[in-house]
Design a protein around this motif. Structure first.
Motif, PDB file in Angstrom:
ATOM      1  N   VAL A 144      43.882  26.116 -44.278  1.00 36.47           N
ATOM      2  CA  VAL A 144      43.405  26.158 -45.665  1.00 36.47           C
ATOM      3  C   VAL A 144      44.143  25.096 -46.470  1.00 36.47           C
ATOM      4  CG1 VAL A 144      42.877  28.614 -45.421  1.00 36.47           C
ATOM      5  CG2 VAL A 144      45.042  27.950 -46.456  1.00 36.47           C
ATOM      6  N   ALA A 145      43.536  24.708 -47.580  1.00 32.13           N
ATOM      7  CA  ALA A 145      44.099  23.621 -48.388  1.00 32.13           C
ATOM      8  C   ALA A 145      44.480  24.138 -49.766  1.00 32.13           C
ATOM      9  CB  ALA A 145      43.076  22.498 -48.529  1.00 32.13           C
ATOM     10  N   LEU A 146      45.600  23.639 -50.277  1.00 30.50           N
ATOM     11  CA  LEU A 146      45.973  23.973 -51.657  1.00 30.50           C
ATOM     12  C   LEU A 146      45.436  22.886 -52.581  1.00 30.50           C
ATOM     13  CD1 LEU A 146      49.024  22.219 -52.377  1.00 30.50           C
ATOM     14  CD2 LEU A 146      49.371  23.428 -50.240  1.00 30.50           C
ATOM     15  N   SER A 147      45.227  23.249 -53.840  1.00 29.74           N
ATOM     16  CA  SER A 147      44.710  22.235 -54.775  1.00 29.74           C
ATOM     17  C   SER A 147      45.829  21.306 -55.238  1.00 29.74           C
ATOM     18  CB  SER A 147      43.971  22.872 -55.955  1.00 29.74           C
ATOM     19  OG  SER A 147      44.716  23.906 -56.558  1.00 29.74           O
ATOM     20  N   GLY A 148      47.074  21.777 -55.211  1.00 31.23           N
ATOM     21  CA  GLY A 148      48.232  20.899 -55.359  1.00 31.23           C
ATOM     22  C   GLY A 148      48.367  20.166 -56.679  1.00 31.23           C
ATOM     23  N   GLY A 149      47.629  20.588 -57.696  1.00 29.16           N
ATOM     24  CA  GLY A 149      47.713  19.888 -58.980  1.00 29.16           C
ATOM     25  C   GLY A 149      46.497  19.033 -59.265  1.00 29.16           C
ATOM     26  N   TYR A 150      45.625  18.819 -58.276  1.00 32.00           N
ATOM     27  CA  TYR A 150      44.353  18.153 -58.584  1.00 32.00           C
ATOM     28  C   TYR A 150      43.527  19.103 -59.456  1.00 32.00           C
ATOM     29  CZ  TYR A 150      45.153  15.056 -54.493  1.00 32.00           C
ATOM     30  OH  TYR A 150      45.664  14.155 -53.596  1.00 32.00           O
ATOM     31  N   GLY A 151      42.745  18.551 -60.384  1.00 36.83           N
ATOM     32  CA  GLY A 151      41.794  19.373 -61.144  1.00 36.83           C
ATOM     33  C   GLY A 151      40.723  19.891 -60.193  1.00 36.83           C
ATOM     34  N   GLN A 152      39.966  20.864 -60.698  1.00 35.15           N
ATOM     35  CA  GLN A 152      38.946  21.527 -59.888  1.00 35.15           C
ATOM     36  C   GLN A 152      37.975  20.538 -59.229  1.00 35.15           C
ATOM     37  OE1 GLN A 152      35.728  24.289 -61.607  1.00 35.15           O
ATOM     38  NE2 GLN A 152      37.644  25.388 -61.896  1.00 35.15           N
ATOM     39  N   GLU A 153      37.468  19.617 -60.033  1.00 40.09           N
ATOM     40  CA  GLU A 153      36.438  18.704 -59.536  1.00 40.09           C
ATOM     41  C   GLU A 153      36.981  17.775 -58.439  1.00 40.09           C
ATOM     42  OE1 GLU A 153      33.563  16.011 -62.051  1.00 40.09           O
ATOM     43  OE2 GLU A 153      33.867  17.967 -63.012  1.00 40.09           O
ATOM     44  N   GLU A 154      38.154  17.206 -58.711  1.00 41.22           N
ATOM     45  CA  GLU A 154      38.751  16.278 -57.745  1.00 41.22           C
ATOM     46  C   GLU A 154      39.150  17.015 -56.466  1.00 41.22           C
ATOM     47  OE1 GLU A 154      42.074  12.672 -57.478  1.00 41.22           O
ATOM     48  OE2 GLU A 154      42.130  14.043 -59.203  1.00 41.22           O
ATOM     49  N   ALA A 155      39.706  18.218 -56.620  1.00 43.95           N
ATOM     50  CA  ALA A 155      40.106  19.015 -55.455  1.00 43.95           C
ATOM     51  C   ALA A 155      38.883  19.313 -54.582  1.00 43.95           C
ATOM     52  CB  ALA A 155      40.772  20.312 -55.913  1.00 43.95           C
ATOM     53  N   ASN A 156      37.782  19.730 -55.209  1.00 43.39           N
ATOM     54  CA  ASN A 156      36.557  20.027 -54.456  1.00 43.39           C
ATOM     55  C   ASN A 156      36.023  18.782 -53.756  1.00 43.39           C
ATOM     56  OD1 ASN A 156      36.612  22.676 -55.259  1.00 43.39           O
ATOM     57  ND2 ASN A 156      35.026  22.481 -56.816  1.00 43.39           N
ATOM     58  N   GLU A 157      36.046  17.671 -54.477  1.00 44.11           N
ATOM     59  CA  GLU A 157      35.531  16.411 -53.934  1.00 44.11           C
ATOM     60  C   GLU A 157      36.314  16.012 -52.676  1.00 44.11           C
ATOM     61  OE1 GLU A 157      33.817  13.003 -52.990  1.00 44.11           O
ATOM     62  OE2 GLU A 157      32.966  14.510 -54.354  1.00 44.11           O
ATOM     63  N   LYS A 158      37.643  16.069 -52.780  1.00 43.11           N
ATOM     64  CA  LYS A 158      38.493  15.699 -51.640  1.00 43.11           C
ATOM     65  C   LYS A 158      38.324  16.689 -50.484  1.00 43.11           C
ATOM     66  CE  LYS A 158      42.130  13.251 -54.210  1.00 43.11           C
ATOM     67  NZ  LYS A 158      41.926  11.944 -53.571  1.00 43.11           N
ATOM     68  N   LEU A 159      38.258  17.969 -50.828  1.00 43.83           N
ATOM     69  CA  LEU A 159      38.141  19.006 -49.793  1.00 43.83           C
ATOM     70  C   LEU A 159      36.844  18.855 -49.004  1.00 43.83           C
ATOM     71  CD1 LEU A 159      39.347  21.647 -48.585  1.00 43.83           C
ATOM     72  CD2 LEU A 159      37.944  22.892 -50.235  1.00 43.83           C
ATOM     73  N   SER A 160      35.767  18.535 -49.705  1.00 40.73           N
ATOM     74  CA  SER A 160      34.455  18.472 -49.045  1.00 40.73           C
ATOM     75  C   SER A 160      34.398  17.369 -47.985  1.00 40.73           C
ATOM     76  CB  SER A 160      33.349  18.270 -50.081  1.00 40.73           C
ATOM     77  OG  SER A 160      33.497  17.009 -50.693  1.00 40.73           O
ATOM     78  N   GLN A 161      35.321  16.415 -48.070  1.00 44.50           N
ATOM     79  CA  GLN A 161      35.349  15.325 -47.087  1.00 44.50           C
ATOM     80  C   GLN A 161      36.167  15.679 -45.842  1.00 44.50           C
ATOM     81  OE1 GLN A 161      36.554  11.778 -49.277  1.00 44.50           O
ATOM     82  NE2 GLN A 161      35.272  12.461 -50.974  1.00 44.50           N
ATOM     83  N   ASN A 162      36.732  16.905 -45.821  1.00 39.40           N
ATOM     84  CA  ASN A 162      37.529  17.356 -44.682  1.00 39.40           C
ATOM     85  C   ASN A 162      36.835  18.518 -43.998  1.00 39.40           C
ATOM     86  OD1 ASN A 162      40.448  16.007 -44.582  1.00 39.40           O
ATOM     87  ND2 ASN A 162      39.748  16.085 -46.712  1.00 39.40           N
ATOM     88  N   HIS A 163      36.201  18.245 -42.867  1.00 35.96           N
ATOM     89  CA  HIS A 163      35.370  19.250 -42.195  1.00 35.96           C
ATOM     90  C   HIS A 163      36.233  20.356 -41.596  1.00 35.96           C
ATOM     91  CE1 HIS A 163      33.259  15.413 -42.408  1.00 35.96           C
ATOM     92  NE2 HIS A 163      32.200  16.168 -42.666  1.00 35.96           N
ATOM     93  N   GLY A 164      35.823  21.594 -41.838  1.00 34.46           N
ATOM     94  CA  GLY A 164      36.543  22.730 -41.272  1.00 34.46           C
ATOM     95  C   GLY A 164      37.753  23.167 -42.079  1.00 34.46           C
TER      96      GLY A 164
END
Length: 298
Positions: free
Chosen positions: A239-259
């Motif tokens: 699982v991934a933490l948002s780590g201080g990224y805002g919601q939109e940026e965190a989602n954007e980055k997460l979606s590029q990491n499969h699984g």
């Protein structure tokens, strides 16, 4: 050895969704409340503060938006585990009423910076806390340490400490979430992640055949960098933490990491306020949850 709840294990291993992190604790509680629109003048002591926090978390958990269709698990702070929602222990309410798997944050915060990292402070009452978690039907635990720079010695120490405590937790029949967070503002984040992955792989290779852990990591600089860890037989989920990224940026980055799925706290409660009507609150929470879910199922 205690037995892990198999139904919950299967859900965490293969379910679609993400983990809601509702575990900001002692030091970060005033901040979490103030972001929710509850100022420090609203309470005079810790007990009042924790009651207000529990009201905030209860509101999130009881919201129709907080739905097991999107949310696999929720991480609680000790004080939340020891309180009730509608007459049931929070962890029982989560599982029985919501079909959401309960986790408990067990660390006592961070030690001072040394070798470019912050290890966990000693967890003095860990054994007693784990027994209580088992009694409360908690599935797993979470503990966090932080990597600030690509220091091989420090990163090895962090991973060794995490796994050492993790084995003690697994022996109690709980699944540990091992969280060596790499600071997203670190100037050598990518290098830290390379060292971190190697150290984690070493520790995984040394585990007993049946041992299981989860990993909670910062979203990597290089997409899909943790795919070998995601497919490791010892790893229930990464699982991934948002780590201080805002919601939109965190989602954007997460979606590029499969699984890789989310375990966001700050990005989850963004835009929620105490004075919102239930309609406004639930609509906002639903939009947030669906966004994090979409980014988690790629």
């Amino acid at each position: 050895m205690e037995k892990v709840n198999v139904e919950q294990l299967n859900r965490m291993n293969s379910g679609k969704g993400f983990i809601a992190a509702l575990d900001q604790s002692g030091g970060s509680t005033p901040k979490a409340l103030s972001q929710y629109g509850v100022e420090e003048s609203s309470y005079t002591n810790d007990e009042e503060m924790y009651t207000l926090v529990h009201e905030m978390r209860t509101r999130i958990i009881k919201s129709p938006a907080f739905d097991s269709q999107y949310i696999l698990g929720a991480i609680l702070f000790e004080n939340t585990m020891d309180r009730k929602i509608d007459g049931e222990w929070t962890s029982d309410y989560l599982w029985k009423t919501k079909n959401i798997v309960p986790f408990l944050k067990v660390d006592k915060g961070l030690a001072d910076l040394a070798n470019g990292v912050q290890l966990m402070k000693p967890i003095s009452n860990l054994d007693e806390l784990l027994d209580r978690a088992v009694e409360r039907n908690v599935f797993g635990t979470k503990m966090r340490s932080v990597i600030k720079e690509a220091n091989a010695v420090g990163i090895r120490e962090i991973v060794e400490q995490q796994f050492e405590v993790g084995k003690q937790i697994f022996a109690k029949g709980l699944i540990p979430i091992i969280e060596p967070e790499v600071d997203i503002y670190s100037t050598d984040k990518e290098k830290s992640e390379q060292i971190l992955k190697e150290e984690i792989q070493k520790q995984l290779n040394a585990l007993d055949k049946d041992a299981k852990v989860m990993l909670k990591l910062s979203i990597p600089t290089v997409n899909d960098f943790y795919k070998e860890l995601i497919s490791d037989s010892h790893v229930v989920r990464v699982v991934a933490l948002s780590g201080g990224y805002g919601q939109e940026e965190a989602n954007e980055k997460l979606s590029q990491n499969h699984g890789l799925i989310a375990s966001f706290s700050r990005a989850l409660s963004e835009g929620l306020f105490a004075n919102q009507s239930d309609d406004v609150f639930n609509t906002k929470l639903e939009k947030t949850i669906k966004g994090i879910y979409e980014a988690s199922i790629t």
